[in-house]
Design a protein around this motif. Structure first.
Motif, mmCIF file in Angstrom:
data_model
loop_
_atom_site.group_PDB
_atom_site.id
_atom_site.type_symbol
_atom_site.label_atom_id
_atom_site.label_comp_id
_atom_site.label_asym_id
_atom_site.label_seq_id
_atom_site.Cartn_x
_atom_site.Cartn_y
_atom_site.Cartn_z
ATOM 1 N N PRO A 57 0.817 -1.202 0.000
ATOM 2 C CA PRO A 57 0.000 0.000 0.000
ATOM 3 C C PRO A 57 0.853 1.255 0.000
ATOM 4 O O PRO A 57 1.943 1.273 0.561
ATOM 5 C CB PRO A 57 -0.806 -0.107 1.277
ATOM 6 N N VAL A 58 0.325 2.269 -0.633
ATOM 7 C CA VAL A 58 0.995 3.557 -0.675
ATOM 8 C C VAL A 58 0.001 4.599 -0.199
ATOM 9 O O VAL A 58 -1.135 4.642 -0.655
ATOM 10 C CB VAL A 58 1.466 3.890 -2.111
ATOM 11 N N PHE A 59 0.420 5.410 0.774
ATOM 12 C CA PHE A 59 -0.435 6.472 1.292
ATOM 13 C C PHE A 59 0.273 7.790 1.035
ATOM 14 O O PHE A 59 1.369 8.025 1.515
ATOM 15 C CB PHE A 59 -0.705 6.279 2.781
ATOM 16 N N LEU A 88 -8.683 0.403 3.992
ATOM 17 C CA LEU A 88 -8.377 1.457 4.967
ATOM 18 C C LEU A 88 -7.745 2.665 4.283
ATOM 19 O O LEU A 88 -8.107 3.812 4.576
ATOM 20 C CB LEU A 88 -7.460 0.918 6.076
ATOM 21 N N PHE A 89 -6.825 2.416 3.364
ATOM 22 C CA PHE A 89 -6.208 3.521 2.626
ATOM 23 C C PHE A 89 -7.241 4.271 1.790
ATOM 24 O O PHE A 89 -7.233 5.499 1.719
ATOM 25 C CB PHE A 89 -5.073 3.028 1.717
ATOM 26 N N ILE A 90 -8.140 3.530 1.160
ATOM 27 C CA ILE A 90 -9.177 4.157 0.339
ATOM 28 C C ILE A 90 -10.058 5.065 1.182
ATOM 29 O O ILE A 90 -10.363 6.195 0.790
ATOM 30 C CB ILE A 90 -10.002 3.081 -0.402
ATOM 31 N N VAL A 91 -10.460 4.594 2.364
ATOM 32 C CA VAL A 91 -11.307 5.415 3.241
ATOM 33 C C VAL A 91 -10.577 6.689 3.658
ATOM 34 O O VAL A 91 -11.158 7.787 3.637
ATOM 35 C CB VAL A 91 -11.768 4.612 4.477
ATOM 36 N N LEU A 92 -9.316 6.580 4.019
ATOM 37 C CA LEU A 92 -8.549 7.768 4.399
ATOM 38 C C LEU A 92 -8.471 8.752 3.242
ATOM 39 O O LEU A 92 -8.619 9.969 3.432
ATOM 40 C CB LEU A 92 -7.146 7.376 4.865
ATOM 41 N N ASP A 112 -2.087 13.924 10.178
ATOM 42 C CA ASP A 112 -2.312 13.893 11.618
ATOM 43 C C ASP A 112 -3.682 13.316 11.963
ATOM 44 O O ASP A 112 -3.825 12.531 12.905
ATOM 45 C CB ASP A 112 -2.096 15.261 12.263
ATOM 46 N N LEU A 113 -4.713 13.642 11.189
ATOM 47 C CA LEU A 113 -6.044 13.094 11.430
ATOM 48 C C LEU A 113 -6.071 11.596 11.161
ATOM 49 O O LEU A 113 -6.668 10.821 11.923
ATOM 50 C CB LEU A 113 -7.091 13.812 10.569
ATOM 51 N N ALA A 114 -5.407 11.163 10.086
ATOM 52 C CA ALA A 114 -5.345 9.739 9.767
ATOM 53 C C ALA A 114 -4.682 8.969 10.902
ATOM 54 O O ALA A 114 -5.167 7.920 11.328
ATOM 55 C CB ALA A 114 -4.591 9.522 8.458
ATOM 56 N N LEU A 115 -3.575 9.499 11.420
ATOM 57 C CA LEU A 115 -2.877 8.826 12.519
ATOM 58 C C LEU A 115 -3.726 8.813 13.790
ATOM 59 O O LEU A 115 -3.742 7.819 14.524
ATOM 60 C CB LEU A 115 -1.529 9.489 12.782
ATOM 61 N N MET A 116 -4.436 9.906 14.058
ATOM 62 C CA MET A 116 -5.318 9.944 15.234
ATOM 63 C C MET A 116 -6.416 8.890 15.109
ATOM 64 O O MET A 116 -6.702 8.158 16.066
ATOM 65 C CB MET A 116 -5.937 11.332 15.389
ATOM 66 N N ALA A 117 -7.032 8.799 13.938
ATOM 67 C CA ALA A 117 -8.112 7.835 13.732
ATOM 68 C C ALA A 117 -7.593 6.401 13.844
ATOM 69 O O ALA A 117 -8.211 5.556 14.507
ATOM 70 C CB ALA A 117 -8.761 8.062 12.368
ATOM 71 N N LEU A 118 -6.467 6.138 13.216
ATOM 72 C CA LEU A 118 -5.897 4.792 13.290
ATOM 73 C C LEU A 118 -5.444 4.455 14.708
ATOM 74 O O LEU A 118 -5.614 3.326 15.170
ATOM 75 C CB LEU A 118 -4.745 4.654 12.299
ATOM 76 N N GLY A 119 -4.893 5.427 15.405
ATOM 77 C CA GLY A 119 -4.502 5.220 16.799
ATOM 78 C C GLY A 119 -5.693 4.896 17.679
ATOM 79 O O GLY A 119 -5.634 4.004 18.532
#
Length: 85
Positions: free
Chosen positions: A4-6, A29-33, A41-48
């Protein structure tokens, strides 16, 4: 196995799960982000928060919860460590 590439950054995957199911889940998960145009920062917060909820809801007790969190943190740090040449 897809890598995967983000936002142009290839994400390393080392896991005992090499199945198509894991690849598809990660891609979803990448597609949803991307669909939410989530900044890093929001992606990391949500995944955390997702990781926290998974550990909280699946550990049998505080000891196992701590071990899972420590193992996850160590794995993340190892994945991000500079490669030795």
């Amino acid at each position: 196995t897809i890598t995967p590439v983000f936002r142009g950054i290839p994400m390393a995957i080392q896991s005992k799960y090499k199945s198509e199911q894991l690849d598809n889940l990660i891609q979803d998960l990448f597609i949803v982000l991307e669909q939410h145009k989530a900044p890093n920062d929001l992606a990391l917060m949500a995944l955390g928060n997702l990781v926290t909820n998974i550990i909280r809801n699946n550990a049998k007790d505080d000891v196992q919860r701590e071990r899972l969190a420590q193992a996850f943190g160590n794995t993340l740090q190892n994945a991000l460590a500079p490669t030795k040449q």
